[in-house]
Design an enzyme around this catalytic site. Structure first.
Site, PDB file in Angstrom:
ATOM      1  N   ASN A   1       0.863  -1.182   0.000  1.00 47.89           N
ATOM      2  CA  ASN A   1       0.000   0.000   0.000  1.00 47.89           C
ATOM      3  C   ASN A   1       0.897   1.229   0.000  1.00 47.89           C
ATOM      4  OD1 ASN A   1      -1.799   2.051   0.550  1.00 47.89           O
ATOM      5  ND2 ASN A   1      -2.296   1.362   2.627  1.00 47.89           N
ATOM      6  N   TRP A   2       1.005   1.868  -1.152  1.00 45.84           N
ATOM      7  CA  TRP A   2       1.937   3.002  -1.281  1.00 45.84           C
ATOM      8  C   TRP A   2       1.413   4.258  -0.574  1.00 45.84           C
ATOM      9  CZ3 TRP A   2       3.878   3.239  -7.081  1.00 45.84           C
ATOM     10  CH2 TRP A   2       4.521   2.037  -7.398  1.00 45.84           C
ATOM     11  N   LYS A   3       0.134   4.271  -0.242  1.00 46.16           N
ATOM     12  CA  LYS A   3      -0.499   5.467   0.338  1.00 46.16           C
ATOM     13  C   LYS A   3      -0.230   6.682  -0.566  1.00 46.16           C
ATOM     14  CE  LYS A   3      -0.171   3.271   4.786  1.00 46.16           C
ATOM     15  NZ  LYS A   3      -0.009   3.372   6.222  1.00 46.16           N
TER      16      LYS A   3
ATOM     17  N   GLU B   1      -6.788   4.841   7.955  1.00 48.26           N
ATOM     18  CA  GLU B   1      -6.516   6.246   7.638  1.00 48.26           C
ATOM     19  C   GLU B   1      -7.707   6.896   6.947  1.00 48.26           C
ATOM     20  OE1 GLU B   1      -2.807   5.587   5.621  1.00 48.26           O
ATOM     21  OE2 GLU B   1      -1.891   5.018   7.528  1.00 48.26           O
TER      22      GLU B   1
ATOM     23  N   GLU C   1      -5.347  -4.886  10.929  1.00 49.17           N
ATOM     24  CA  GLU C   1      -4.319  -3.879  11.143  1.00 49.17           C
ATOM     25  C   GLU C   1      -4.599  -3.089  12.416  1.00 49.17           C
ATOM     26  OE1 GLU C   1      -2.354  -2.630   7.237  1.00 49.17           O
ATOM     27  OE2 GLU C   1      -4.189  -1.482   7.344  1.00 49.17           O
TER      28      GLU C   1
ATOM     29  N   GLY D   1       2.661   2.204  10.865  1.00 44.95           N
ATOM     30  CA  GLY D   1       3.622   3.285  10.673  1.00 44.95           C
ATOM     31  C   GLY D   1       4.388   3.680  11.917  1.00 44.95           C
TER      32      GLY D   1
ATOM     33  N   SER E   1       3.532  -2.070  10.469  1.00 47.44           N
ATOM     34  CA  SER E   1       4.981  -2.141  10.661  1.00 47.44           C
ATOM     35  C   SER E   1       5.586  -3.479  10.253  1.00 47.44           C
ATOM     36  CB  SER E   1       5.350  -1.779  12.109  1.00 47.44           C
ATOM     37  OG  SER E   1       4.956  -0.452  12.401  1.00 47.44           O
TER      38      SER E   1
ATOM     39  N   GLY F   1       2.869  -1.116   4.291  1.00 48.86           N
ATOM     40  CA  GLY F   1       2.910   0.300   3.937  1.00 48.86           C
ATOM     41  C   GLY F   1       4.334   0.729   3.623  1.00 48.86           C
ATOM     42  N   GLY F   2       4.977   1.334   4.605  1.00 48.60           N
ATOM     43  CA  GLY F   2       6.318   1.919   4.422  1.00 48.60           C
ATOM     44  C   GLY F   2       7.323   0.999   3.732  1.00 48.60           C
TER      45      GLY F   2
HETATM   46  P1  PGA Z   1       2.908   0.307   7.651  1.00 51.20           P
HETATM   47  O1  PGA Z   1       1.432   0.536   7.082  1.00 51.20           O
HETATM   48  O2  PGA Z   1       3.419  -0.986   7.046  1.00 51.20           O
HETATM   49  O3  PGA Z   1       3.695   1.496   7.173  1.00 51.20           O
HETATM   50  O4  PGA Z   1       2.824   0.226   9.126  1.00 51.20           O
HETATM   51  C1  PGA Z   1       0.540  -0.539   6.933  1.00 51.20           C
HETATM   52  C2  PGA Z   1      -0.786  -0.053   6.407  1.00 51.20           C
HETATM   53  O5  PGA Z   1      -1.246   1.023   6.802  1.00 51.20           O
HETATM   54  O6  PGA Z   1      -1.413  -0.741   5.599  1.00 51.20           O
END
Ligand code: PGA
Length: 255
Positions: free
Chosen positions: A9-11, A97, A169, A175, A216, A237-238
């Site tokens: 998920n690149w956001k 989010e 999640e 994050g 994370s 995510g990250g």
């Molecule tokens: P993260 O994000 O891996 O940066 O913690 C996960 C997500 O929000 O899907």
């Protein structure tokens, strides 16, 4: 047997065509060679079409990060399921989010509408659920996540529900660099997420739905989550923004 699925998920990152294409061109061949695990990239809308083209010769799937439930209409700035149909295989729905009240304030009802709408356009939803820190500390995780899962899947047939992916999640793990423990994740996915699906749609559906962990996840800890029998993959995510996302997927493979 549930096929594992890792989604990046690149956001709101890598949203310029030049940077997105440079990144995807760098990872697509090694990522494509990893078999036995479904790999999904979820870039921002601004680059979806460009990334789709670069992924054409691969088996890597494309996902969107959200969508409206309506097909068209006066919804400034929104993306409809009809616009994603044929372009994406997956769509992330109800990410925390977007549920957050200070930004998009998506409700359980809205998310359920989106799930139905995705289904009728041939899109497979990746539905995000998870408790916040306060709920976690107050011992409310089970009740809260059961409610989210039930609300999201309400009204689906067994066949439709089997096409859904659920991403568990915990909000406090997203994050923050502070992932949940694999044992806790395994218990919550087994008892809470699958438990809710059993009540709603029966054991067979609950055993067929793939459930990811998110929060994370990185190249160092991915194997500890994949070793858990209830965990069918991760929403990342990250760590999906770096070239070693390929290594992360490789390490997710052998379970
Ligand atoms: P993260 O994000 O891996 O940066 O913690 C996960 C997500 O929000 O899907």
């Amino acid at each position: 047997m549930r096929q594992p699925i890792i989604a990046g998920n690149w956001k709101m990152h890598l949203g310029r065509v030049d940077e997105a294409l440079a990144f995807v061109r760098r990872i697509r061949h090694p990522l494509n060679e990893i078999e036995g695990i479904e790999r999904v990239l979820c870039p921002p809308f601004s680059v979806l079409a460009a990334v789709a083209e670069v992924l054409l010769p691969t088996n890597i799937s494309l996902g969107a990060q959200t969508m409206h439930w309506e097909e068209r209409g006066a919804h400034t700035g929104e993306i409809s399921p009809a616009m994603l149909e044929g372009l994406c295989k997956y769509v992330i729905l109800g990410h925390s989010e977007r549920r957050a009240t200070e930004s998009m304030a998506e409700s359980d009802t809205a998310i359920n509408r989106k799930v139905h709408s995705a289904m009728s356009h041939g899109l497979n939803p990746i539905i995000c659920v998870g408790e916040n820190l306060q709920q976690n500390e107050a011992g409310e995780t089970h009740a809260f996540v059961v409610k989210q899962v039930r609300a999201a899947l309400e009204g689906l047939t067994a066949e439709q529900a089997k096409k859904c992916v659920i991403a568990y999640e915990p909000i406090w793990a997203i994050g923050t660099g502070k992932a949940a423990t694999p044992a806790d994740v395994n218990r919550t996915i087994g008892l809470t997420v699958r438990g809710a699906i059993v009540e709603l749609l029966g054991e067979e559906v609950a055993q067929a739905v793939r459930v990811q962990y998110g929060g994370s996840v990185n190249v160092e800890n991915i194997a500890t989550f994949m070793a858990m029998p209830e965990v069918d993959g991760a929403l990342v995510g990250g760590a999906s923004l770096k070239p070693d996302f390929v290594e992360l997927v490789r390490r997710a493979k052998n379970f």
